[in-house]
Design an enzyme around this catalytic site. Structure first.
Site, PDB file in Angstrom:
ATOM      1  CG  PHE A 290     -28.736  50.387 -15.366  1.00  0.00           C
ATOM      2  CD1 PHE A 290     -29.957  49.834 -14.994  1.00  0.00           C
ATOM      3  CD2 PHE A 290     -27.624  49.549 -15.495  1.00  0.00           C
ATOM      4  CE1 PHE A 290     -30.070  48.468 -14.744  1.00  0.00           C
ATOM      5  CE2 PHE A 290     -27.725  48.190 -15.251  1.00  0.00           C
ATOM      6  CZ  PHE A 290     -28.947  47.658 -14.858  1.00  0.00           C
TER       7      PHE A 290
ATOM      8  CG  ASP B 175     -26.576  62.046 -13.797  1.00  0.00           C
ATOM      9  OD1 ASP B 175     -26.434  62.357 -14.993  1.00  0.00           O
ATOM     10  OD2 ASP B 175     -26.670  60.874 -13.400  1.00  0.00           O
TER      11      ASP B 175
ATOM     12  CE1 TYR C 225     -16.287  52.265 -18.034  1.00  0.00           C
ATOM     13  CE2 TYR C 225     -15.580  49.975 -18.070  1.00  0.00           C
ATOM     14  CZ  TYR C 225     -16.420  50.967 -17.589  1.00  0.00           C
ATOM     15  OH  TYR C 225     -17.387  50.645 -16.657  1.00  0.00           O
TER      16      TYR C 225
ATOM     17  NE  ARG D 299     -18.685  39.353 -21.951  1.00  0.00           N
ATOM     18  CZ  ARG D 299     -17.776  38.749 -22.724  1.00  0.00           C
ATOM     19  NH1 ARG D 299     -17.317  37.553 -22.406  1.00  0.00           N
ATOM     20  NH2 ARG D 299     -17.311  39.335 -23.810  1.00  0.00           N
TER      21      ARG D 299
END
Ligand SMILES: NC(=O)c1ccc[n+]([C@@H]2O[C@H](COP(=O)([O-])OP(=O)(O)OC[C@H]3O[C@@H](n4cnc5c(N)ncnc54)[C@H](O)[C@@H]3O)[C@@H](O)[C@H]2O)c1
Length: 323
Positions: A22, A42, A152, A220
């Site tokens: 993205f 990638d 993460y 957010r």
């Protein structure tokens, strides 16, 4: 070839890890439009070859494989490192597998950058607001203590620490960007890990109701992908001049999820139906960044209003559904 000061100079060659994803694909587009040479590394796990211009060199390989990274780094002038399993949820179930990529991949990139050419090459890499955990303060500054709550977030924080070591020990200029909630065209709504805006946009484009976890009052900081690419480019300018550091990439504006749903509806010119689901365990209540350091260090600030960014994003989802 470029001519600078009467000398022939090869155009810059940039390596973009995760360049088919993205954010990476938007960056590749801008680099190509600028006339730079771009190589992408990638593994196409979530990225797509079709996301980048047809003539882009794409090496299909794993950033967790040191040999693949060293190979991709040969002759490169600078590296943007974005490849990662960009999923908090997956990191909690596949701890070892995601850490191998999210931390191991960063160490491979830093190690290859220190021996890529005669001198170490600059690295700009994606960190995340997930490094902060849930401190409950209205505005997250880089000086805030980091207490990641997921593998993460821990891997992103560890990546920052390894980057600082690469700078100290091997003179690799490294700039790490703590992205907040990035949104825009090409964010994949079919992935269970995708951003809330892509899921809302997709639901609206399909005329279904928007699903919200909890009361929708969690807030957010949504930052549009084109602004994020601008921050990446500015960060590379700093790293190219030998500077290193960490900074937030955010707007400083708080948007509640409920407000976001209304905004998405407004941008689409329709009333939205909201379906409130039980809250997700561990969902952070407040995640809004302070953009002051990015303004001072990168001379960057987000320029796209949520309204304009949502319009562009919704148009893209609509077009996708028609093809
Ligand atoms: N999107 C956000 O809101 C956000 C927020 C904070 C941080 N980030 C970070 O920004 C970066 C880009 O995220 P994105 O949203 O574009 O996600 P994405 O999933 O669209 O892009 C990640 C890319 O990395 C590739 N990749 C994954 N594992 C790989 C591996 N082992 N080897 C090589 N390539 C691999 C994927 O195929 C994909 O093309 C990531 O590092 C992510 O953690 C994103």
């Amino acid at each position: 070839m470029l001519i600078t000061g009467g000398k022939w100079r090869r155009p810059e060659l940039f390596l973009v890890t995760g360049g088919c994803g993205f954010i990476g694909s938007h960056l590749v587009e801008v680099l190509c439009a600028r006339g730079s040479h771009v190589r992408v590394l990638d593994d196409l796990s979530t990225g797509k070859r079709a996301n980048v211009p047809a003539l882009t060199e794409v090496i299909e390989g794993d950033v967790a494989d040191p040999a693949a990274v060293a190979h991709a780094m040969s002759d490169v002038d600078a590296c943007f490192h974005l490849a990662a399993v960009a999923s908090v949820a997956r990191s909690t179930t596949d701890w070892v597998g995601t850490s191998r990529i999210n931390l191991g991949g960063t160490v491979n990139v830093l190690d290859a950058a220190r021996c890529a050419r005669e001198a170490p090459i600059p690295v700009v890499f994606a960190s995340s607001a997930a490094v902060y955990g849930n401190p409950g303060v209205p505005l997250l500054r880089e000086s805030q203590e980091t207490v990641p709550l997921s593998p993460y977030g821990a891997d992103k924080r560890a990546s920052e620490l390894h980057a600082a070591v690469a700078t100290q020990l091997h003179n690799v200029p490294c700039v790490g960007l703590r992205f907040f909630n990035v949104y825009g065209p090409r964010q994949d709504p079919s992935s269970p890990y995708s951003g809330v805006i892509s899921r809302f946009a997709d639901a609206l484009a399909r005329n279904s109701t928007i699903e919200i976890f909890g009361d929708g009052e969690q807030v957010r900081d949504f930052v549009f992908v084109h602004d994020v690419v601008d921050a990446l480019m500015k960060a590379m300018e700093r790293a190219g001049q030998g500077e290193s550091g960490i900074c937030n990439v955010c707007t400083g504006r708080a948007t509640s999820i409920r407000e976001l749903a209304l905004n998405v509806g407004r941008a689409a010119g329709t009333d939205v139906g909201m379906n409130l689901l039980p809250p997700r365990p561990g969902d952070i209540r407040q995640s809004v960044g302070d953009p002051t350091k990015a303004r001072d260090m990168l001379r960057w600030q987000s320029r796209t209003s949520l309204e304009a960014g949502l319009k562009t994003t919704l148009t893209w989802y609509h077009e996708c559904l028609q093809h």
